[in-house]
Design a protein around this motif. Structure first.
Motif, short mmCIF file in Angstrom:
data_model
loop_
_atom_site.label_atom_id
_atom_site.label_comp_id
_atom_site.label_asym_id
_atom_site.label_seq_id
_atom_site.Cartn_x
_atom_site.Cartn_y
_atom_site.Cartn_z
N PRO A 86 93.83 -16.25 -56.51
CA PRO A 86 94.97 -15.33 -57.25
C PRO A 86 95.98 -16.34 -57.56
N ASP A 87 96.64 -15.85 -58.62
CA ASP A 87 98.06 -16.53 -58.89
C ASP A 87 99.16 -15.91 -58.46
N TYR A 88 98.94 -14.58 -57.85
CA TYR A 88 100.04 -14.03 -57.12
C TYR A 88 99.70 -13.08 -56.14
N CYS A 89 100.18 -13.09 -55.05
CA CYS A 89 99.60 -12.13 -54.00
C CYS A 89 100.75 -11.13 -53.64
N TYR A 90 100.43 -9.73 -53.80
CA TYR A 90 101.21 -8.36 -53.24
C TYR A 90 100.84 -8.00 -51.94
N ASN A 91 101.64 -8.16 -50.83
CA ASN A 91 101.35 -7.62 -49.43
C ASN A 91 102.27 -6.38 -49.27
N LEU A 92 101.47 -5.32 -49.30
CA LEU A 92 102.23 -4.12 -49.51
C LEU A 92 102.03 -3.26 -48.19
N HIS A 93 103.26 -2.88 -47.77
CA HIS A 93 103.85 -2.44 -46.36
C HIS A 93 104.67 -1.25 -46.58
N ASP A 94 105.00 -0.75 -45.27
CA ASP A 94 105.96 0.45 -45.25
C ASP A 94 107.08 -0.26 -43.90
N GLN A 95 107.99 0.45 -43.88
CA GLN A 95 108.94 -0.01 -42.85
C GLN A 95 109.62 1.17 -42.51
N ARG A 96 110.04 1.18 -41.24
CA ARG A 96 110.55 2.65 -40.40
C ARG A 96 111.95 3.03 -40.90
N THR A 97 112.55 4.13 -40.63
CA THR A 97 113.66 4.75 -41.09
C THR A 97 114.83 3.76 -40.60
N ILE A 98 114.48 3.16 -39.57
CA ILE A 98 115.67 2.50 -38.92
C ILE A 98 116.33 1.35 -39.84
N PHE A 99 115.65 1.15 -40.83
CA PHE A 99 116.22 -0.05 -41.71
C PHE A 99 117.08 0.35 -42.86
N GLY A 100 118.33 -0.44 -42.94
CA GLY A 100 119.41 0.07 -43.81
C GLY A 100 119.58 -1.36 -44.91
N VAL A 101 120.29 -1.22 -45.84
CA VAL A 101 120.64 -2.50 -46.52
C VAL A 101 122.11 -2.91 -46.02
N PHE B 91 90.60 -13.38 -50.88
CA PHE B 91 91.66 -14.33 -51.39
C PHE B 91 91.11 -15.63 -51.83
N GLU B 92 90.06 -16.18 -50.97
CA GLU B 92 89.54 -17.47 -51.27
C GLU B 92 88.47 -17.43 -52.44
N ALA B 93 87.77 -16.32 -52.60
CA ALA B 93 86.89 -16.13 -53.80
C ALA B 93 87.58 -15.71 -55.10
N PHE B 94 88.82 -15.16 -54.95
CA PHE B 94 89.49 -14.59 -56.35
C PHE B 94 90.38 -15.66 -56.64
N PHE C 171 96.40 -10.31 -56.72
CA PHE C 171 95.72 -9.94 -55.47
C PHE C 171 96.53 -8.65 -54.82
N LEU C 172 96.30 -7.75 -54.50
CA LEU C 172 97.08 -6.67 -53.97
C LEU C 172 96.39 -6.23 -52.85
N TRP C 173 96.99 -5.77 -51.64
CA TRP C 173 96.43 -5.08 -50.36
C TRP C 173 97.27 -4.41 -49.89
N SER C 174 96.65 -3.07 -49.46
CA SER C 174 97.69 -1.86 -48.92
C SER C 174 96.95 -1.61 -47.62
N GLN C 175 97.74 -0.98 -46.68
CA GLN C 175 97.41 -0.35 -45.38
C GLN C 175 96.61 -1.39 -44.40
#
Length: 384
Positions: free
Chosen positions: A150-165, A145-148, A63-67
């Motif tokens: 899933p065995d795995y969920c993918y929660n897809l996002h962006d993050q700002r340029t302020i983040f580093g490693v 989610f409840e109907a499907f 199960f994947l969702w974006s935006q």
């Protein structure tokens, strides 16, 4: 498998940049809908359709969702690049379709996407609405989610340029998290599956962007959807697509979203998760606020009649103007700044601001200024 070539062969050429609306993706969805894989499963606050794209006949349900946040479109681009793989007719596509069922909501928040805002049309952050479920979009996600189941969920996002490693001085081009399921941040079998899968993705990404993968903070918040699904016993992976040098349109980062998706499904398909405990996951450095877009060093500033060397920083603000995203740089901090790096760094070597009217340093002011040595900066960048 050459994942970079696979990306080039399947990159969805009709979408690019940061501003991705329902108008951008509906034609692609219709083109991909060759066997009734597409359905409308509800409407947004403003009546926009929310689409589900489901494909595959295997036993592992993804199960994947974006935006979910409307202004976070990079993973949506990577998702469509991956859909093209599934429709390519290749042996690899057949392998994936026989192993998995993919259920994707490629744009959960179409109103926020059109307005280019994090929130939905009611100004609610959908990623803080997983318990109260006050918004139609939140309810659609939970019902699917409840109907499907899933065995795995993918929660897809962006993050700002302020983040580093961590403190490495490298940008966090991709960051991941296996969300916690309780306040104690314990590891149960479900969370361990997500942890091991992320560790496998990281092993692949280190071949392409060494040192540019971060691990997101795992503080528990049941209002967040990833934490909720992990709490409900489904291994959940948070993707955070971040900055690659000079890639403000996130066209390079989308490739690493694609590689992350494909490599994760390769690992699951081949049952290639290597159970090495959580060490490989915990060794991924922490995602950290470590960057400004611009850092200016050694400018001479007049403090009550005394000239002293100082530094200042500017940050791009993404502004929707005439249906286009404009990156406008504003001064955000003046001072020491030794705790952060800059994606672009200028050493002004003790130069002073020129004496022209309104040419001063003020917080929240556009980063347009001139120096006495006739050097001019426009929208943060030196004018050549």
């Amino acid at each position: 498998m050459n994942l970079e070539q696979l990306f080039l062969d399947n990159k969805e050429q009709t979408i690019a940049g940061r501003y991705l609306t329902l108008d951008s993706i509906e034609p692609i969805l219709q083109r991909l809908n060759t066997n009734n894989e597409l359905s409308i499963i509800g409407q947004s606050v403003l009546g926009e359709p929310i689409y589900k794209y489901q494909i595959g006949s295997g036993s592992i349900k993804i199960f994947l969702w974006s935006q979910m946040h409307g202004n976070e479109s990079t993973t949506t681009k990577g998702l469509f690049d991956f859909f093209n793989v599934l429709k390519s007719g290749s042996a690899f596509a057949t392998q994936l379709l026989e192993k998995f069922i993919f259920c994707a909501l490629p744009m959960l928040n179409p109103d926020g996407a059109r307005l280019y805002t994090r929130e939905n049309a009611n100004k609610i952050d959908l990623n803080r609405d997983s318990q109260d479920l006050t918004q139609p979009e939140s309810n659609i996600l939970r019902t699917t989610f409840e109907a499907f189941q899933p065995d795995y969920c993918y929660n897809l996002h962006d993050q700002r340029t302020i983040f580093g490693v961590s403190d490495t001085g490298l940008p966090a081009t991709m960051s991941f998290l296996a969300p916690s399921y309780n306040d104690e941040r314990e590891i149960n079998p479900s969370r361990l599956k997500a942890i091991e899968l992320i560790a496998g993705i990281n092993d692949v990404l280190q071949q392409y962007i060494p040192g540019q993968v971060g691990r997101f903070d795992d503080s528990f918040n049941l209002n967040c959807i990833g934490d909720t699904f992990q709490y409900l016993g489904v291994p959940t992976l948070l993707f955070e697509a971040g900055h690659f040098p000079n890639d403000y349109e996130r066209e390079i980062t989308r490739k690493y979203v694609f590689i992350s998706l494909v490599s994760s499904f390769q690992i699951l398909s081949e049952n290639d998760i290597v159970f090495k405990g959580i060490d490989n996951y915990l060794n991924i450095p922490q995602n950290k606020q470590a960057f400004y877009d611009f850092k200016y060093k050694n400018i001479k500033i007049n403090y009550d009649g005394i000239k002293k060397l100082s530094n200042f920083a500017a940050q791009y603000k993404e502004e929707l103007i005439d249906n286009k995203i404009q990156f406008n740089a504003y001064v955000v901090e003046i001072g020491d700044l030794s705790d952060r790096f800059g994606h672009i760094v200028y050493d002004l070597e003790g130069a002073e601001l020129s004496d022209i009217e309104d040419n001063n340093l003020e917080l929240h002011k556009k980063a347009d200024f001139c120096l006495k040595n006739d050097t001019k900066f426009v929208n943060g960048l030196i004018k050549k």
